[in-house]
Design a protein around this motif. Structure first.
Motif, PDB file in Angstrom:
ATOM      1  N   ALA A 170      -9.284 -11.143  -2.990  1.00 47.49           N
ATOM      2  CA  ALA A 170      -8.590 -11.299  -1.780  1.00 47.49           C
ATOM      3  C   ALA A 170      -8.246 -10.290  -0.973  1.00 47.49           C
ATOM      4  O   ALA A 170      -8.326 -10.351   0.252  1.00 47.49           O
ATOM      5  CB  ALA A 170      -7.111 -12.078  -2.068  1.00 47.49           C
ATOM      6  N   VAL A 171      -8.828  -9.018  -1.478  1.00 42.30           N
ATOM      7  CA  VAL A 171      -8.685  -7.808  -0.622  1.00 42.30           C
ATOM      8  C   VAL A 171      -9.930  -7.112  -0.692  1.00 42.30           C
ATOM      9  O   VAL A 171     -10.493  -6.946  -1.638  1.00 42.30           O
ATOM     10  CB  VAL A 171      -7.375  -6.943  -1.282  1.00 42.30           C
ATOM     11  CG1 VAL A 171      -6.922  -5.612  -0.508  1.00 42.30           C
ATOM     12  CG2 VAL A 171      -6.339  -7.790  -1.303  1.00 42.30           C
ATOM     13  N   LEU A 274       8.015 -12.583   3.084  1.00 42.83           N
ATOM     14  CA  LEU A 274       8.431 -13.606   4.088  1.00 42.83           C
ATOM     15  C   LEU A 274       7.196 -13.783   5.306  1.00 42.83           C
ATOM     16  O   LEU A 274       7.056 -14.707   6.054  1.00 42.83           O
ATOM     17  CB  LEU A 274       9.804 -13.607   4.556  1.00 42.83           C
ATOM     18  CG  LEU A 274      10.430 -14.824   5.230  1.00 42.83           C
ATOM     19  CD1 LEU A 274      10.173 -15.953   4.303  1.00 42.83           C
ATOM     20  CD2 LEU A 274      11.757 -14.515   5.651  1.00 42.83           C
ATOM     21  N   THR A 275       6.843 -12.711   5.661  1.00 41.65           N
ATOM     22  CA  THR A 275       6.158 -12.403   6.969  1.00 41.65           C
ATOM     23  C   THR A 275       4.662 -12.928   6.751  1.00 41.65           C
ATOM     24  O   THR A 275       4.194 -12.719   5.578  1.00 41.65           O
ATOM     25  CB  THR A 275       6.025 -10.993   7.692  1.00 41.65           C
ATOM     26  OG1 THR A 275       5.367 -10.112   6.595  1.00 41.65           O
ATOM     27  CG2 THR A 275       7.483 -10.393   7.767  1.00 41.65           C
ATOM     28  N   SER A 276       4.072 -13.007   7.851  1.00 38.22           N
ATOM     29  CA  SER A 276       2.547 -13.471   7.685  1.00 38.22           C
ATOM     30  C   SER A 276       1.779 -12.320   8.028  1.00 38.22           C
ATOM     31  O   SER A 276       0.359 -12.657   8.396  1.00 38.22           O
ATOM     32  CB  SER A 276       2.384 -14.567   8.924  1.00 38.22           C
ATOM     33  OG  SER A 276       2.597 -14.011  10.359  1.00 38.22           O
ATOM     34  N   ILE A 277       2.388 -11.031   8.170  1.00 40.26           N
ATOM     35  CA  ILE A 277       1.467  -9.842   8.495  1.00 40.26           C
ATOM     36  C   ILE A 277       0.503  -9.960   7.353  1.00 40.26           C
ATOM     37  O   ILE A 277       0.541 -10.051   6.187  1.00 40.26           O
ATOM     38  CB  ILE A 277       2.524  -8.576   8.268  1.00 40.26           C
ATOM     39  CG1 ILE A 277       3.436  -8.745   9.328  1.00 40.26           C
ATOM     40  CG2 ILE A 277       1.496  -7.318   8.505  1.00 40.26           C
ATOM     41  CD1 ILE A 277       4.793  -7.529   9.293  1.00 40.26           C
ATOM     42  N   PRO A 278      -0.896  -9.687   8.000  1.00 37.10           N
ATOM     43  CA  PRO A 278      -1.856  -9.429   7.002  1.00 37.10           C
ATOM     44  C   PRO A 278      -2.065  -8.164   6.189  1.00 37.10           C
ATOM     45  O   PRO A 278      -2.778  -7.511   6.558  1.00 37.10           O
ATOM     46  CB  PRO A 278      -3.074  -9.776   7.934  1.00 37.10           C
ATOM     47  CG  PRO A 278      -2.537  -9.209   8.995  1.00 37.10           C
ATOM     48  CD  PRO A 278      -1.175  -9.467   9.333  1.00 37.10           C
ATOM     49  N   LYS A 284       6.624  -1.824  -1.549  1.00 34.79           N
ATOM     50  CA  LYS A 284       6.408  -0.893  -0.691  1.00 34.79           C
ATOM     51  C   LYS A 284       6.451  -1.240   0.737  1.00 34.79           C
ATOM     52  O   LYS A 284       7.316  -0.758   1.643  1.00 34.79           O
ATOM     53  CB  LYS A 284       5.234   0.223  -0.894  1.00 34.79           C
ATOM     54  CG  LYS A 284       5.095   1.380   0.080  1.00 34.79           C
ATOM     55  CD  LYS A 284       6.265   2.288  -0.030  1.00 34.79           C
ATOM     56  CE  LYS A 284       6.098   3.690   0.677  1.00 34.79           C
ATOM     57  NZ  LYS A 284       7.298   4.673   0.638  1.00 34.79           N
ATOM     58  N   ALA A 285       5.732  -2.367   0.938  1.00 41.46           N
ATOM     59  CA  ALA A 285       5.472  -2.872   2.262  1.00 41.46           C
ATOM     60  C   ALA A 285       6.806  -3.227   2.865  1.00 41.46           C
ATOM     61  O   ALA A 285       7.461  -3.173   4.070  1.00 41.46           O
ATOM     62  CB  ALA A 285       4.604  -3.894   2.499  1.00 41.46           C
ATOM     63  N   ALA A 286       7.746  -3.867   2.004  1.00 41.24           N
ATOM     64  CA  ALA A 286       9.048  -4.752   2.293  1.00 41.24           C
ATOM     65  C   ALA A 286      10.016  -3.332   2.713  1.00 41.24           C
ATOM     66  O   ALA A 286      10.698  -3.643   3.654  1.00 41.24           O
ATOM     67  CB  ALA A 286       9.787  -5.490   1.071  1.00 41.24           C
ATOM     68  N   GLU A 287       9.923  -2.359   1.985  1.00 39.47           N
ATOM     69  CA  GLU A 287      10.750  -1.079   2.163  1.00 39.47           C
ATOM     70  C   GLU A 287      10.444  -0.569   3.543  1.00 39.47           C
ATOM     71  O   GLU A 287      11.286  -0.146   4.303  1.00 39.47           O
ATOM     72  CB  GLU A 287      10.582  -0.253   1.344  1.00 39.47           C
ATOM     73  CG  GLU A 287      11.273  -0.890   0.049  1.00 39.47           C
ATOM     74  CD  GLU A 287      10.659  -0.259  -1.117  1.00 39.47           C
ATOM     75  OE1 GLU A 287      10.169   1.185  -1.243  1.00 39.47           O
ATOM     76  OE2 GLU A 287      10.767  -0.347  -2.313  1.00 39.47           O
ATOM     77  N   PRO A 314      -3.344   0.219   6.026  1.00 35.44           N
ATOM     78  CA  PRO A 314      -4.742  -0.302   5.150  1.00 35.44           C
ATOM     79  C   PRO A 314      -4.351  -0.736   3.751  1.00 35.44           C
ATOM     80  O   PRO A 314      -3.441  -0.465   3.066  1.00 35.44           O
ATOM     81  CB  PRO A 314      -5.721   0.870   5.505  1.00 35.44           C
ATOM     82  CG  PRO A 314      -4.793   2.212   5.413  1.00 35.44           C
ATOM     83  CD  PRO A 314      -3.478   1.466   6.060  1.00 35.44           C
ATOM     84  N   PRO A 315      -5.443  -1.462   3.139  1.00 30.12           N
ATOM     85  CA  PRO A 315      -5.142  -1.935   1.807  1.00 30.12           C
ATOM     86  C   PRO A 315      -4.964  -0.773   1.053  1.00 30.12           C
ATOM     87  O   PRO A 315      -5.773   0.238   0.753  1.00 30.12           O
ATOM     88  CB  PRO A 315      -6.483  -2.615   1.365  1.00 30.12           C
ATOM     89  CG  PRO A 315      -7.034  -3.239   2.995  1.00 30.12           C
ATOM     90  CD  PRO A 315      -6.538  -1.977   3.927  1.00 30.12           C
TER      91      PRO A 315
END
Length: 362
Positions: A170-171, A274-278, A284-287, A314-315
């Motif tokens: 997926a990435v 919860l977010t649709s951010i791609p 880490k992203a949540a923080e 970025p990924p």
């Protein structure tokens, strides 16, 4: 007057946001679980029971001024949160941080920590007694679980099946990462079956012991006596009122603005899974989301300063395959192998970050 901020959800993003907001506002954290669950280490705890008491961390010391309510939000509107108990908490700002559900054992699916430990122990015993394990899904959870099982029981048969042609499909990670990942999995003795979906689902429930055979559509037979589903993220957003629910996509994820507000809402924010951010749905992203939202609520409450915009990273990934293995990647560092990944995440699973955040050190 001090603003009241209700943070709904006490996962990685929720505790980070609540701790930051507690410094300047009256914060209420609503969470149905009796402890914070360090899900990053859940698969380690499944295979190594000495970790079981290390992944359930109390909320008691998180907030110096605010409070934590153990309850479930059943309805959220732009100015209040209604709980299952019937209590309605008026809010100047709302932060939605309810995350997502995911199949056990990557995420525990009960809210009582004692019951969660019991379920993990029972599943550990089933794993220990099994001869062959089938994992459906070659995303991060499936591959990490394969690595943990092979580290704990090197002679146990582990097969990973995914209809996609390659792991982590997926990435858009570099080919070098996938090659290193395949090399380590092969060295561990994990059987990989890509591009070959099953002709039928296993006859038993996930995690339920019992010998079975399944075949892939090309006709490959796989024998096992235990299997787990390692796919299926579902955002938890069913509690929104009609006005807020317009931000919900068909998959349950919420659209947000660059300031992480729900579209059309000045004082309602959403963070994390919860977010649709791609981007990858990681702790880490949540923080990082939580930091942006805390800064924005402070700016709005003080009526000064521009709002902070969130820029998706970025990924990147840090994927342990047991305590001593794994693969990591970031655009700045490139692909890192087993030794570096073990130092980054594999040994401690970053537990010390959350004991510090929850004020549990010492």
């Amino acid at each position: 007057m001090t603003a009241t901020v209700v943070v709904v959800g006490g996962g990685y993003g929720g505790i980070t946001a609540a701790r930051a907001i507690d410094e300047f506002a009256e914060v209420v954290l609503v969470e149905p679980r009796d402890t914070f669950v360090h899900n990053v280490a859940a698969l380690r705890a499944l295979v190594e029971p000495s970790w079981l008491d290390l992944i359930f961390l109390p909320y008691d010391n998180l907030l110096g001024n605010g409070r934590v309510i153990r309850d479930r939000a059943v309805r959220v509107d732009h100015s209040a949160v209604t709980l299952a108990s019937g209590e309605r908490i008026e809010a100047d700002y709302v932060v939605l941080a309810t995350g997502s559900s995911y199949p056990f054992p990557a995420k525990v699916d009960v809210t009582d920590s004692a019951l969660a430990v019991k379920k993990l122990r029972t599943t550990h015993d089933a794993l220990a007694d099994s001869r062959g394990v089938l994992l459906l899904g070659a995303g991060p959870a499936g591959l990490e679980l394969a690595g943990e099982i092979k580290h704990g029981w090197p002679n146990k048969s582990v097969t990973v099946v995914d209809p996609a042609p390659e792991p982590l499909s997926a990435v858009p990670f570099p080919a070098e990462l996938r090659a290193e990942l395949r090399r380590q999995l092969d060295e561990l003795g994990v059987e990989l079956s890509f591009g070959n979906p099953l002709a039928e689902q296993p006859p038993s429930e996930p995690g339920e012991p019992g010998a079975f055979s399944v075949t892939t559509r090309p006709g490959e037979r796989i024998d096992a006596d235990l299997w787990f589903r390692c796919y299926g993220v579902v955002p938890t957003s069913g509690y929104l009122d009609e006005e807020l629910a317009v931000a919900r996509r068909e998959d349950g994820a919420l659209d947000v603005t660059s300031e992480l507000r729900l579209p059309g809402q000045d004082h309602v924010f959403a963070i994390g899974d919860l977010t649709s951010i791609p981007e990858a749905k990681t702790a880490k992203a949540a923080e990082l989301h939580a930091g942006v939202v805390a800064a924005n609520i402070r700016a709005l409450a003080d009526d000064e300063g521009e709002l902070t915009r969130y820029e998706p990273a970025p990924p990147a990934i840090s994927l342990p395959l047991g305590p001593a293995g794994g693969v990591s990647y970031s655009p700045s560092a490139g692909v890192l192998g087993a030794e570096r990944t073990s130092r980054l995440k594999g040994t401690s699973m970053r537990r010390e970050v959350y004991t510090a955040l929850l004020n549990l050190d010492g």
